[in-house]
Design a protein around this motif. Structure first.
Motif, PDB file in Angstrom:
ATOM      1  N   MET A 127      31.823   7.742  46.493  1.00  0.00           N
ATOM      2  CA  MET A 127      32.386   9.040  45.010  1.00  0.00           C
ATOM      3  C   MET A 127      30.970   8.225  44.606  1.00  0.00           C
ATOM      4  O   MET A 127      31.261   8.205  43.403  1.00  0.00           O
ATOM      5  N   LEU A 173      39.610   9.347  39.694  1.00  0.00           N
ATOM      6  CA  LEU A 173      38.693   8.809  38.834  1.00  0.00           C
ATOM      7  C   LEU A 173      39.063   8.341  37.059  1.00  0.00           C
ATOM      8  O   LEU A 173      40.496   9.253  37.192  1.00  0.00           O
ATOM      9  N   LEU A 212      42.535  13.507  41.098  1.00  0.00           N
ATOM     10  CA  LEU A 212      41.504  14.940  41.694  1.00  0.00           C
ATOM     11  C   LEU A 212      42.074  15.459  43.059  1.00  0.00           C
ATOM     12  O   LEU A 212      41.939  15.936  43.919  1.00  0.00           O
ATOM     13  N   LYS A 264      43.044  14.495  46.541  1.00  0.00           N
ATOM     14  CA  LYS A 264      42.018  15.825  47.770  1.00  0.00           C
ATOM     15  C   LYS A 264      41.046  14.402  47.953  1.00  0.00           C
ATOM     16  O   LYS A 264      40.126  15.112  49.025  1.00  0.00           O
ATOM     17  N   ASP A 265      40.541  13.781  47.086  1.00  0.00           N
ATOM     18  CA  ASP A 265      39.651  12.802  47.184  1.00  0.00           C
ATOM     19  C   ASP A 265      39.612  11.533  47.612  1.00  0.00           C
ATOM     20  O   ASP A 265      40.718  10.827  48.099  1.00  0.00           O
ATOM     21  N   ASP A 266      38.486  10.813  48.020  1.00  0.00           N
ATOM     22  CA  ASP A 266      38.770   9.547  48.636  1.00  0.00           C
ATOM     23  C   ASP A 266      38.993   8.437  47.487  1.00  0.00           C
ATOM     24  O   ASP A 266      39.984   8.091  47.878  1.00  0.00           O
ATOM     25  N   ALA A 267      39.217   8.589  46.149  1.00  0.00           N
ATOM     26  CA  ALA A 267      39.383   8.352  45.618  1.00  0.00           C
ATOM     27  C   ALA A 267      39.897   8.929  44.397  1.00  0.00           C
ATOM     28  O   ALA A 267      39.643  10.314  44.042  1.00  0.00           O
ATOM     29  N   ALA A 293      30.539  11.128  39.756  1.00  0.00           N
ATOM     30  CA  ALA A 293      31.579  10.710  40.618  1.00  0.00           C
ATOM     31  C   ALA A 293      30.731  11.875  42.041  1.00  0.00           C
ATOM     32  O   ALA A 293      31.045  13.309  41.548  1.00  0.00           O
ATOM     33  N   LYS A 310      32.346  14.252  44.930  1.00  0.00           N
ATOM     34  CA  LYS A 310      33.293  14.764  44.872  1.00  0.00           C
ATOM     35  C   LYS A 310      33.354  15.490  46.131  1.00  0.00           C
ATOM     36  O   LYS A 310      32.330  15.645  46.980  1.00  0.00           O
ATOM     37  N   ARG A 311      33.910  16.109  47.773  1.00  0.00           N
ATOM     38  CA  ARG A 311      34.537  16.383  48.611  1.00  0.00           C
ATOM     39  C   ARG A 311      33.730  18.398  47.823  1.00  0.00           C
ATOM     40  O   ARG A 311      33.889  19.282  48.798  1.00  0.00           O
ATOM     41  N   SER A 312      34.416  18.369  46.784  1.00  0.00           N
ATOM     42  CA  SER A 312      34.395  19.782  46.681  1.00  0.00           C
ATOM     43  C   SER A 312      33.152  20.213  45.606  1.00  0.00           C
ATOM     44  O   SER A 312      33.348  21.953  45.305  1.00  0.00           O
ATOM     45  N   ALA A 360      30.272  14.554  49.708  1.00  0.00           N
ATOM     46  CA  ALA A 360      30.436  13.414  50.035  1.00  0.00           C
ATOM     47  C   ALA A 360      31.589  12.842  49.985  1.00  0.00           C
ATOM     48  O   ALA A 360      32.803  13.024  49.119  1.00  0.00           O
ATOM     49  N   MET A 361      31.795  12.346  51.322  1.00  0.00           N
ATOM     50  CA  MET A 361      32.932  11.441  51.882  1.00  0.00           C
ATOM     51  C   MET A 361      33.103  10.612  52.968  1.00  0.00           C
ATOM     52  O   MET A 361      31.843  10.742  53.902  1.00  0.00           O
TER      53      MET A 361
END
Lengths: 330, 330
Positions: free
Chosen positions: A88, B42, B34, B37-40, A155, A157-159, A220-221
């Motif tokens: 993140m 917020l 989120l 769906k994400d690594d962490a 941050a 994110k994957r999106s 990123a992930m």
């Protein structure tokens, strides 16, 4: 009277000695931890930053074999969480530890476990902030909730992946999977197998790279479920597709030797997980510059395309088709 | 291939269905989650407020008997954490859930567990923000890290008690201990025993009282280790002593009947824990006003004095001496 089997790390029922000796020193220097002496910890979010919070649990026999040193178990538990913070773009701050221990675990194990935590606290600049410890009739279980901070609204994110982005991975892919095989005794003993096992034991969270990618990467992930599955997560979250060149995927010398002996391993390396490298999309030059600033090797492995799903092509450009646990030529 | 035994609630390896069906709805309405769906996750700390963070784990057979409904288990796990937030005067925001489940646990159990979480999310106004789920060869284990916020610098702590403060407790003391006996089948079956069992199953975190006490109380904590032990924690943290009148300690009608039958139980009720009431020190009128504003009953049980340690006096003013697991006349 019922047993008093559990304790807050913040309080000290019965086991003041253990907390004072092993855990309180891990919280020193962090005023918000209140010396592990209160019901909860206080966190003042730094001005202009978002908190980033992640939780990951390691269970003996499920996530670690059980014959690792307590220090290595502690470091792996902390690092799997730090890897999520890295993904993140966050700077680590602190963590909460919920430790479930069977009665066979003695002081020596706890001392070693806390030495491992202390080593990684120093390496990654964070402190223990609270948690609890309980007995369990089951296996050792280590639940960590880690916190970091990132510039507000920045941050990773994957999106955010966009058509035309380059796709990069840090380090090398597949060592986590092969290291697990080595730890399970399923690779012939060798120096290379031992190196792979070490890589599985002690992943390297890419904190510096993640920090440098803030403002540079689009998405990123971390690669924890396997390169292909995690690429698919980014594609699904971003509404795009990915086109990856299999020969471009970086592998370590040790992994290369294993694949030379057994080419079928390569598919498992892309789907096996536990690499804890970063999977990144964004403008090629910006990613390369960020990687250089952080001193972290990254490799371009493909590009984001319109559509959906992940296509991996062999050296002839032929698309490979994935099965649940691997892939084959279509 | 190794199993893929674990998953991030934030990601969705393999078990998109379970996350989408059961867990993602628990995170709706919280942008920082989120969508799991994400690594962490917020968290933007509200302006002018500190975050308050606590972690507590419940293990099957250690913290719950195992025959409770999954909804009750979920609510108890959440509420033990909420009680810590209440003790700091915090308003709940959200929580991270690390769930370790043996293979015997099926979809029905998970559905019931999430129904329990949803009910308490509505009651206490917080949402799921992230976590992970893993398999385990051991018992069910539920690790929760809960977060709330409090006006900057105003969190209630254990260290603020002052000589001359009144000592108050909310609700009644000892029901948690007696309810555990009932849950273990160690009280004769009766309507009263069942009421006590319910009280043990489903503690009532004193969120509204904690919020009202901000700016009014000098010190507070929740009674989880037993009234006497927790009073001793406040005394140690504050550098003061406590003088408590045993006849003033409030007990429920159900507990009163049990004590009438077996007077020895009273000592265990003061040292047995699991009440999740608030133990408070401060100016008497300010505490009474705050309690009235929050609609929560509190009872004056003693006063903070110079010195150290906890003195409990009987109706003749004679001090009682504590043993490790109870007390006797000195």
């Amino acid at each position: 009277m019922p047993d008093r089997p559990d304790q807050e790390l913040q309080s000290g029922t019965g086991e003041f000695h253990r907390i004072a000796t092993y855990f309180a020193p891990l919280a020193s220097g962090n005023d918000g931890a209140l010396g592990l002496k209160d019901d909860a910890a206080l966190i003042r979010s730094p001005q202009g930053r978002d908190l980033v919070v992640t939780a990951d649990t390691l269970v003996e026999t499920v996530h670690f074999v059980g014959d690792e040193t307590p220090a290595d178990i502690a470091r792996k538990a902390l690092r799997t969480n730090l890897s999520d913070l890295a993904a993140m773009g966050a700077e680590p701050m602190g963590y909460f530890l919920s430790l479930s221990l069977p009665k066979r675990i003695g002081e020596d194990w706890i001392a070693g476990f806390c030495e491992g935590l202390a080593a990684d606290q120093a390496e990654f600049d964070l402190t223990l902030m609270g948690g609890d410890s309980t007995s369990t009739p089951g296996p050792i279980s280590i639940a960590i909730t880690a916190m970091g901070s990132v510039e507000t609204g920045k941050a990773l994110k994957r999106s955010g992946a966009q058509v035309g982005d380059g796709i990069f991975v840090s380090g090398t892919i597949g060592d986590g999977f092969l290291g697990l095989l080595a730890a399970q005794g399923r690779l012939p003993p060798s120096m290379e197998a031992e190196n792979l096992r070490q890589r599985y034991l002690l992943p390297q969270p890419r904190i510096a790279l993640g920090r440098a990618l803030v403002g540079a990467a689009h998405a990123a992930m971390d690669v924890s479920d396997g390169l292909i599955a995690d690429m698919a997560h980014i594609c699904a979250a971003s509404g795009v597709g990915a086109d990856i060149a299999a020969p471009s995927i970086p592998v370590s010398d040790e992994a290369g030797e294993q694949v030379a002996d057994n080419p079928d391993l390569f598919a498992d390396m892309l789907t096996g997980g536990d690499d804890y490298e970063l999977l990144i999309t964004g403008p090629e030059q910006a990613i390369r510059d960020a990687a250089a600033r952080s001193g972290t090797p990254v490799t371009l492995i493909g590009s984001i395309v319109a559509g959906s799903g992940v296509t991996v092509r062999d050296s002839d450009g032929v698309a490979l088709t994935f099965l649940q646990t691997g892939f084959r030529h279509s």
